[in-house]
Each structure stands twice: as C-alpha cells, then as structure tokens.
Write a protein that holds these residues in place. Structure first.
Motif, PDB file in Angstrom:
ATOM      1  N   GLY A 104       0.773  -1.230   0.000  1.00 15.99           N
ATOM      2  CA  GLY A 104       0.000   0.000   0.000  1.00 15.99           C
ATOM      3  C   GLY A 104       0.803   1.278   0.000  1.00 15.99           C
ATOM      4  N   SER A 105       2.136   1.186   0.025  1.00 17.81           N
ATOM      5  CA  SER A 105       2.989   2.374   0.049  1.00 17.81           C
ATOM      6  C   SER A 105       3.975   2.360  -1.110  1.00 17.81           C
ATOM      7  CB  SER A 105       3.766   2.448   1.370  1.00 17.81           C
ATOM      8  OG  SER A 105       2.887   2.529   2.479  1.00 17.81           O
ATOM      9  N   TRP A 106       4.364   3.568  -1.525  1.00 23.62           N
ATOM     10  CA  TRP A 106       5.411   3.715  -2.534  1.00 23.62           C
ATOM     11  C   TRP A 106       6.692   4.097  -1.825  1.00 23.62           C
ATOM     12  CZ3 TRP A 106       4.200   1.943  -7.149  1.00 23.62           C
ATOM     13  CH2 TRP A 106       2.869   1.936  -7.545  1.00 23.62           C
ATOM     14  N   VAL A 107       7.737   3.277  -1.986  1.00 23.84           N
ATOM     15  CA  VAL A 107       8.985   3.509  -1.264  1.00 23.84           C
ATOM     16  C   VAL A 107      10.169   3.385  -2.208  1.00 23.84           C
ATOM     17  CG1 VAL A 107       8.042   2.669   0.924  1.00 23.84           C
ATOM     18  CG2 VAL A 107       9.205   1.072  -0.604  1.00 23.84           C
ATOM     19  N   ASP A 108      11.271   4.004  -1.827  1.00 23.07           N
ATOM     20  CA  ASP A 108      12.514   3.838  -2.571  1.00 23.07           C
ATOM     21  C   ASP A 108      12.989   2.394  -2.430  1.00 23.07           C
ATOM     22  OD1 ASP A 108      14.945   5.494  -3.836  1.00 23.07           O
ATOM     23  OD2 ASP A 108      15.757   3.960  -2.474  1.00 23.07           O
ATOM     24  N   GLU A 109      13.633   1.882  -3.466  1.00 22.67           N
ATOM     25  CA  GLU A 109      14.038   0.474  -3.428  1.00 22.67           C
ATOM     26  C   GLU A 109      14.958   0.162  -2.251  1.00 22.67           C
ATOM     27  OE1 GLU A 109      17.498  -0.667  -6.284  1.00 22.67           O
ATOM     28  OE2 GLU A 109      16.173   0.622  -7.466  1.00 22.67           O
ATOM     29  N   ALA A 110      15.732   1.139  -1.800  1.00 25.83           N
ATOM     30  CA  ALA A 110      16.613   0.911  -0.650  1.00 25.83           C
ATOM     31  C   ALA A 110      15.837   0.749   0.650  1.00 25.83           C
ATOM     32  CB  ALA A 110      17.604   2.069  -0.510  1.00 25.83           C
ATOM     33  N   ASP A 111      14.602   1.235   0.654  1.00 20.78           N
ATOM     34  CA  ASP A 111      13.792   1.170   1.866  1.00 20.78           C
ATOM     35  C   ASP A 111      12.720   0.082   1.809  1.00 20.78           C
ATOM     36  OD1 ASP A 111      15.131   3.396   2.978  1.00 20.78           O
ATOM     37  OD2 ASP A 111      13.896   4.741   1.759  1.00 20.78           O
ATOM     38  N   ALA A 112      12.702  -0.691   0.750  1.00 23.47           N
ATOM     39  CA  ALA A 112      11.687  -1.743   0.595  1.00 23.47           C
ATOM     40  C   ALA A 112      12.128  -2.980   1.368  1.00 23.47           C
ATOM     41  CB  ALA A 112      11.503  -2.080  -0.887  1.00 23.47           C
ATOM     42  N   LYS A 113      11.488  -3.238   2.497  1.00 20.30           N
ATOM     43  CA  LYS A 113      11.854  -4.342   3.375  1.00 20.30           C
ATOM     44  C   LYS A 113      10.653  -5.250   3.626  1.00 20.30           C
ATOM     45  CE  LYS A 113      15.833  -2.279   4.428  1.00 20.30           C
ATOM     46  NZ  LYS A 113      16.686  -2.004   3.321  1.00 20.30           N
ATOM     47  N   VAL A 114      10.931  -6.547   3.688  1.00 19.39           N
ATOM     48  CA  VAL A 114       9.913  -7.551   4.009  1.00 19.39           C
ATOM     49  C   VAL A 114      10.390  -8.328   5.230  1.00 19.39           C
ATOM     50  CG1 VAL A 114       8.666  -9.591   3.192  1.00 19.39           C
ATOM     51  CG2 VAL A 114       9.173  -7.734   1.603  1.00 19.39           C
ATOM     52  N   SER A 115       9.466  -8.672   6.119  1.00 15.16           N
ATOM     53  CA  SER A 115       9.803  -9.366   7.358  1.00 15.16           C
ATOM     54  C   SER A 115      10.470 -10.711   7.102  1.00 15.16           C
ATOM     55  CB  SER A 115       8.532  -9.587   8.186  1.00 15.16           C
ATOM     56  OG  SER A 115       8.774 -10.443   9.279  1.00 15.16           O
ATOM     57  N   VAL A 116      11.412 -11.071   7.961  1.00 16.51           N
ATOM     58  CA  VAL A 116      12.032 -12.398   7.886  1.00 16.51           C
ATOM     59  C   VAL A 116      11.022 -13.489   8.248  1.00 16.51           C
ATOM     60  CG1 VAL A 116      14.353 -11.571   8.340  1.00 16.51           C
ATOM     61  CG2 VAL A 116      12.894 -12.273  10.254  1.00 16.51           C
ATOM     62  N   PHE A 117       9.897 -13.116   8.832  1.00 17.20           N
ATOM     63  CA  PHE A 117       8.861 -14.085   9.170  1.00 17.20           C
ATOM     64  C   PHE A 117       7.792 -14.197   8.079  1.00 17.20           C
ATOM     65  CE2 PHE A 117      10.505 -12.576  13.306  1.00 17.20           C
ATOM     66  CZ  PHE A 117      10.967 -13.793  13.789  1.00 17.20           C
ATOM     67  N   ASP A 118       8.034 -13.558   6.957  1.00 19.09           N
ATOM     68  CA  ASP A 118       7.091 -13.668   5.844  1.00 19.09           C
ATOM     69  C   ASP A 118       7.125 -15.091   5.294  1.00 19.09           C
ATOM     70  OD1 ASP A 118       6.163 -13.425   2.906  1.00 19.09           O
ATOM     71  OD2 ASP A 118       5.644 -11.477   3.776  1.00 19.09           O
ATOM     72  N   MET A 139      -4.967 -14.363   7.187  1.00 18.11           N
ATOM     73  CA  MET A 139      -3.711 -13.635   7.138  1.00 18.11           C
ATOM     74  C   MET A 139      -3.781 -12.480   6.143  1.00 18.11           C
ATOM     75  SD  MET A 139      -0.824 -16.632   7.425  1.00 18.11           S
ATOM     76  CE  MET A 139       0.469 -15.388   7.465  1.00 18.11           C
ATOM     77  N   GLN A 140      -2.977 -11.453   6.414  1.00 20.54           N
ATOM     78  CA  GLN A 140      -2.907 -10.293   5.533  1.00 20.54           C
ATOM     79  C   GLN A 140      -1.765 -10.498   4.533  1.00 20.54           C
ATOM     80  OE1 GLN A 140      -4.943  -7.594   5.373  1.00 20.54           O
ATOM     81  NE2 GLN A 140      -3.772  -6.998   3.559  1.00 20.54           N
ATOM     82  N   PRO A 141      -2.071 -10.609   3.245  1.00 17.52           N
ATOM     83  CA  PRO A 141      -1.021 -10.874   2.261  1.00 17.52           C
ATOM     84  C   PRO A 141       0.012  -9.749   2.184  1.00 17.52           C
ATOM     85  CG  PRO A 141      -3.192 -11.301   1.342  1.00 17.52           C
ATOM     86  CD  PRO A 141      -3.411 -10.584   2.635  1.00 17.52           C
ATOM     87  N   THR A 142       1.225 -10.108   1.817  1.00 20.13           N
ATOM     88  CA  THR A 142       2.282  -9.151   1.505  1.00 20.13           C
ATOM     89  C   THR A 142       2.282  -8.943  -0.005  1.00 20.13           C
ATOM     90  OG1 THR A 142       3.659  -9.813   3.377  1.00 20.13           O
ATOM     91  CG2 THR A 142       4.768  -8.728   1.536  1.00 20.13           C
ATOM     92  N   VAL A 143       2.290  -7.692  -0.444  1.00 22.58           N
ATOM     93  CA  VAL A 143       2.245  -7.374  -1.875  1.00 22.58           C
ATOM     94  C   VAL A 143       3.466  -6.528  -2.237  1.00 22.58           C
ATOM     95  CG1 VAL A 143       0.903  -6.370  -3.749  1.00 22.58           C
ATOM     96  CG2 VAL A 143      -0.268  -7.336  -1.754  1.00 22.58           C
ATOM     97  N   VAL A 144       4.211  -6.993  -3.222  1.00 21.37           N
ATOM     98  CA  VAL A 144       5.397  -6.280  -3.697  1.00 21.37           C
ATOM     99  C   VAL A 144       5.317  -6.129  -5.211  1.00 21.37           C
ATOM    100  CG1 VAL A 144       7.912  -6.306  -3.887  1.00 21.37           C
ATOM    101  CG2 VAL A 144       6.816  -7.228  -1.839  1.00 21.37           C
ATOM    102  N   MET A 145       5.644  -4.945  -5.713  1.00 18.36           N
ATOM    103  CA  MET A 145       5.734  -4.722  -7.159  1.00 18.36           C
ATOM    104  C   MET A 145       6.995  -3.914  -7.451  1.00 18.36           C
ATOM    105  SD  MET A 145       1.828  -3.664  -8.237  1.00 18.36           S
ATOM    106  CE  MET A 145       2.221  -3.611  -9.997  1.00 18.36           C
TER     107      MET A 145
END
Length: 288
Positions: free
Chosen positions: A9-23, A108-114
């Motif tokens: 749901g957010s637009w972020v710089d690629e350096a700040d795009a993080k996904v949990s290790v528990f994903d 569960m709430q899905p994780t979405v990355v583009m």
C-alpha cells in the motif's frame, strides 16, 4: 536513479523496501507472482496475467489483496513512476507474516510487492539465432499450474545447462515433454501443425501460450494440444518457447541435435511478428 517500489500500500525507494524475515514467502516459498511486459508504454496481455493471478491465489487459498481495478491502476502507476516504456513489471503476493508454523490461519494479511525492470524486450538476439536446449528429468513439485515462487529446481538446472553451453532446459516426465525452465514449449510437425502440451497440473498455463494458439488458428495453422515425446520434439521441423517477456523464441537444437534445418523457421518467425503486432494494437496504455 533508484526505482520506486510498491510495498503493502505504500510507494517507497528500493533501498527502503523491506519484508519481514517471518514472511511465509521467505520461509516456505508460500507466494505467487506474475510478470507483465511493457512495450511502447503499453501493458502486454495484461488481462490474461490478471486472470491467472486470481487462479493462483484461489489455488493457494490466499485472499486477493486489492480489487481488479486497483490492480490495473497499480500497474499503470508503477510504470509511470519509474518511466518504464519498455521492460517488465514484477508482482509478488505472499500469504503474509506469521511466526514460523506449517499450519497457517485463514485470515492472514497478504504481503504485496511490485517493482519494474528496464529491459529491451524487442531487442532479443535469440529471435534471430534460436535457442539450444538440453533435456533434463522433471524434478519440480506437481502443482505446476500455480505460478508460485518455488523456482529453485528450474534455477539449478538452467544454471547447469548454461555451464555446458546450452541456453535453457526442457523438462521431461515419463517420456513426455512438459515445458522449459520458465517458458512453454511448442513444436511444429512435418505436417505443419503447431503442437503444445495440453493444459494440466504438469505445466504452467502460460498466457503467451494461449495467445499463440489463437493466433496460429487465425493464421490457418492446425493447432493441437496433446502429449508429445522427447523423440517427437527432436524430429520436429521447428520448435519454439513462449513466455511473457520473450514472446516467441525459436529453438534450433535439442541435446545437440539440430531441429529442422537448425535455423529459425518461418512458422516461429511469423507467429512472433503477428504476436507483437496484435498485442501492441490491443495493449493497455500506461498513460491516461
């Protein structure tokens, strides 16, 4: 210049795009993906990719995180934000974040990355020279119709094939061809028929595959969906792969044996030209 990434749901710089290790996408490869090509500022075969995304999510019992209209707008928006006129848009949806457990809850709430990748899609040198494939035993999981991120076996086999001088691998199961590492495989028989493996759980239901079969029939070519053996593939007059970003790529050899004349054939070349022309005409514009 860094890319702008869409993340939950957010637009972020690629350096700040993080996904949990528990994903669960990280822990269990519990995720699906789609890749949509962009040419001349248009989304190619978008409707097919969106439909397959829904099928894959349904198969994994994962909720669709956005509406269909929102999904299309996200594709347009990320292309505009990154100035993509030619390249690809990668979308990945995981089941979401949970403390490691084989059993997952239903809500569960899905994780979405583009993200986007600049790529000269229309400048593929293999369209002129063709591919050399190596046949290998099928070793992937059985639910290959779901476009999951479980790609380790394909990656290992393709990497080893590259080390031996091949461009890709062709999976064979019980004597019958399934598909290549990341593309559907087709042959042209001596009688001039375009043949591809019939749809089942044994292979990915490729979007480009379906489009090519329709185009072949419109062009007056016989199109067959059936099992075929490795020997039949080696005795074909032509062969080619289809995928979302390479479209129609000729195959000129298999296990060191020449296919047909060993050069790019007229059927492959014709289908590639027609596919590009028709999809540029009906592609979904990113702007507007």
């Amino acid at each position: 210049m860094t890319r702008t990434i869409y993340l939950n749901g957010s637009w972020v710089d690629e350096a700040d795009a993080k996904v949990s290790v528990f994903d669960r996408g990280f822990l269990f490869a519990d995720a699906i993906y789609e890749v949509t090509a962009v040419i001349d500022g248009k989304l190619i075969d978008y409707a097919g990719h969106a439909a397959r995304l829904r099928r894959s999510l349904d198969a994994l019992r994962t909720a669709m995180p956005v509406s269909e209209d929102e999904l299309l707008e996200l594709h347009k928006d990320i292309a505009r934000r990154n100035g993509i006129k030619e390249g690809l848009i990668y979308l990945q949806i995981t089941r979401g974040v949970q403390d490691r457990d084989f059993v997952f809850p239903p809500d569960m709430q899905p994780t979405v990355v583009m993200f986007t990748q600049q790529k000269r899609v229309l400048d593929n040198p293999k369209w002129k020279t063709g591919l050399a494939l190596q046949s290998v035993a099928e070793g992937r999981w059985s639910q290959r119709q779901i476009k999951t991120v479980q790609l380790l076996y394909s990656s290992l086999m393709k990497t080893e094939a590259h080390r031996q001088g091949y461009d890709d691998v062709l999976f064979v199961e019980d004597g019958y061809v399934t598909e290549a590492s990341s593309a559907n495989f087709h042959i042209v028989t001596p009688e001039g028929a375009v043949v591809t493996r019939d749809l089942s759980n044994a292979l990915l239901h490729g979007i480009t595959r379906g489009s090519i079969l329709d185009l072949a029939q419109k062009a007056g070519l016989a199109a067959e969906e059936r099992l075929f053996t490795l020997d039949e593939a080696k005795s074909a007059t032509e062969a080619f792969l289809t995928s979302a970003t390479s479209f129609v790529t000729p195959v000129v050899s298999l296990d060191g044996n020449r296919i047909g004349t060993g050069e790019v054939g007229p059927v492959s070349r014709r289908l590639l030209d027609v596919y590009i022309r028709e999809n540029l005409e009906r592609g979904v514009p990113v702007a507007g």
